[in-house]
Design a protein around this motif. Sequence first.
Motif, PDB file in Angstrom:
ATOM      1  N   ASN A  98       0.775  -1.242   0.000  1.00 55.58           N
ATOM      2  CA  ASN A  98       0.000   0.000   0.000  1.00 55.58           C
ATOM      3  C   ASN A  98       0.806   1.292   0.000  1.00 55.58           C
ATOM      4  O   ASN A  98       0.233   2.363  -0.247  1.00 55.58           O
ATOM      5  CB  ASN A  98      -0.915   0.013   1.242  1.00 55.58           C
ATOM      6  N   TYR A  99       2.089   1.215   0.282  1.00 52.95           N
ATOM      7  CA  TYR A  99       2.838   2.461   0.457  1.00 52.95           C
ATOM      8  C   TYR A  99       2.951   3.229  -0.862  1.00 52.95           C
ATOM      9  O   TYR A  99       3.324   2.658  -1.891  1.00 52.95           O
ATOM     10  CB  TYR A  99       4.238   2.186   1.011  1.00 52.95           C
ATOM     11  N   PRO A 100       2.617   4.529  -0.855  1.00 54.95           N
ATOM     12  CA  PRO A 100       2.700   5.343  -2.084  1.00 54.95           C
ATOM     13  C   PRO A 100       4.139   5.468  -2.574  1.00 54.95           C
ATOM     14  O   PRO A 100       5.065   5.646  -1.785  1.00 54.95           O
ATOM     15  CB  PRO A 100       2.136   6.703  -1.657  1.00 54.95           C
ATOM     16  N   THR A 101       4.313   5.382  -3.876  1.00 57.28           N
ATOM     17  CA  THR A 101       5.659   5.336  -4.458  1.00 57.28           C
ATOM     18  C   THR A 101       6.175   6.696  -4.918  1.00 57.28           C
ATOM     19  O   THR A 101       7.364   6.844  -5.195  1.00 57.28           O
ATOM     20  CB  THR A 101       5.679   4.369  -5.649  1.00 57.28           C
ATOM     21  N   GLU A 102       5.292   7.692  -5.010  1.00 54.46           N
ATOM     22  CA  GLU A 102       5.710   9.003  -5.510  1.00 54.46           C
ATOM     23  C   GLU A 102       5.848  10.006  -4.365  1.00 54.46           C
ATOM     24  O   GLU A 102       5.253   9.837  -3.299  1.00 54.46           O
ATOM     25  CB  GLU A 102       4.694   9.534  -6.528  1.00 54.46           C
ATOM     26  N   ASN A 103       6.629  11.048  -4.617  1.00 52.05           N
ATOM     27  CA  ASN A 103       6.760  12.133  -3.635  1.00 52.05           C
ATOM     28  C   ASN A 103       5.563  13.073  -3.742  1.00 52.05           C
ATOM     29  O   ASN A 103       4.728  12.944  -4.632  1.00 52.05           O
ATOM     30  CB  ASN A 103       8.059  12.898  -3.869  1.00 52.05           C
ATOM     31  N   ILE A 148       2.212  14.930  -1.733  1.00 48.88           N
ATOM     32  CA  ILE A 148       1.279  14.774  -0.619  1.00 48.88           C
ATOM     33  C   ILE A 148       0.257  13.702  -0.972  1.00 48.88           C
ATOM     34  O   ILE A 148      -0.548  13.872  -1.898  1.00 48.88           O
ATOM     35  CB  ILE A 148       0.570  16.107  -0.303  1.00 48.88           C
ATOM     36  N   TRP A 149       0.311  12.610  -0.228  1.00 48.87           N
ATOM     37  CA  TRP A 149      -0.618  11.503  -0.436  1.00 48.87           C
ATOM     38  C   TRP A 149      -1.587  11.454   0.738  1.00 48.87           C
ATOM     39  O   TRP A 149      -1.185  11.587   1.890  1.00 48.87           O
ATOM     40  CB  TRP A 149       0.147  10.185  -0.536  1.00 48.87           C
ATOM     41  N   VAL A 150      -2.878  11.248   0.429  1.00 48.17           N
ATOM     42  CA  VAL A 150      -3.912  11.285   1.466  1.00 48.17           C
ATOM     43  C   VAL A 150      -4.582   9.919   1.573  1.00 48.17           C
ATOM     44  O   VAL A 150      -4.991   9.333   0.559  1.00 48.17           O
ATOM     45  CB  VAL A 150      -4.978  12.367   1.159  1.00 48.17           C
ATOM     46  N   GLU A 151      -4.679   9.424   2.794  1.00 46.62           N
ATOM     47  CA  GLU A 151      -5.343   8.139   3.057  1.00 46.62           C
ATOM     48  C   GLU A 151      -6.787   8.212   2.559  1.00 46.62           C
ATOM     49  O   GLU A 151      -7.446   9.249   2.662  1.00 46.62           O
ATOM     50  CB  GLU A 151      -5.261   7.875   4.566  1.00 46.62           C
ATOM     51  N   GLU A 152      -7.275   7.126   2.028  1.00 44.19           N
ATOM     52  CA  GLU A 152      -8.533   7.116   1.267  1.00 44.19           C
ATOM     53  C   GLU A 152      -9.720   7.704   2.025  1.00 44.19           C
ATOM     54  O   GLU A 152     -10.486   8.512   1.474  1.00 44.19           O
ATOM     55  CB  GLU A 152      -8.855   5.683   0.831  1.00 44.19           C
ATOM     56  N   ASN A 153      -9.922   7.318   3.269  1.00 41.88           N
ATOM     57  CA  ASN A 153     -11.095   7.788   4.019  1.00 41.88           C
ATOM     58  C   ASN A 153     -11.016   9.256   4.414  1.00 41.88           C
ATOM     59  O   ASN A 153     -11.995   9.821   4.896  1.00 41.88           O
ATOM     60  CB  ASN A 153     -11.281   6.937   5.279  1.00 41.88           C
TER      61      ASN A 153
END
Length: 245
Positions: free
Chosen positions: A116-121, A123-128
């Motif tokens: 599940n860990y995002p691969t790009e730099n 700002i990544w936001v958890e789905e919920n």
Amino acid sequence: MNKKILISICIIILIIVGVVVFLFTRKQPVPTKENEENSNEMKQSSTMYDENANLEDLKQEYKMTGSDELYEVQTEGDGRKVLNIKPDINYKVAFAGLMKSSIPDFKEIDSIYETNYPTENGIWVEENSREQIVNLFNKYLSSEYEIIDGYLKIKNENTPSQNDKKLKEVINGDKQFILSISGVSYLVDTVSGNILDNPFEEFDKYQIYEYVEYEDNKIIFITENNKKALTDEEIFDSVLKLILK
């Protein structure tokens, strides 16, 4: 005024002045040679000051019971050795807890992280948390934002403010931020080596976030503000400052 009374008042004033001068001018006791020798002897006999002490020695000294692979040895400014949980392990535990929304087991951490860990730099936001997060950015900044594949992106720049410009650098930069609206974070307890949850919002309704970092990456757990102790603007401003600093 009676002469005797005047003399008594003068004497009292002089006594008070003398006491004040004494208190302000007295010197702190200088450590004696004997005290210094005792301190040095204590350091020499203590495992934490032994430059040859290994991890097992320090675990016994600090009465830590976690698995050896959890710890790293660090040396403080005074030469004292301490044990801390490896930052990459704490980071993975925090992410696994975020994805699971509960205390993860050590056996599943790597699997959750790798899957599940995002691969790009950026700002990544958890789905919920995505709808609520993007609404905050659109409410308090000038540009218009959207979330694509979990990542915060600029939809329209609309005469960007200084914060919009700085945020654009973060979105396109080489750091990574993971955001989740959750009043609970997750960590490894240094003494026991067990994974614990940290319900920081329950402990302090005014605490806006808790974060875990590893290298240039941060996982930020943002208060759910269930007790409405904070305004949306207070929460957003505080989180934005952490991201932009």
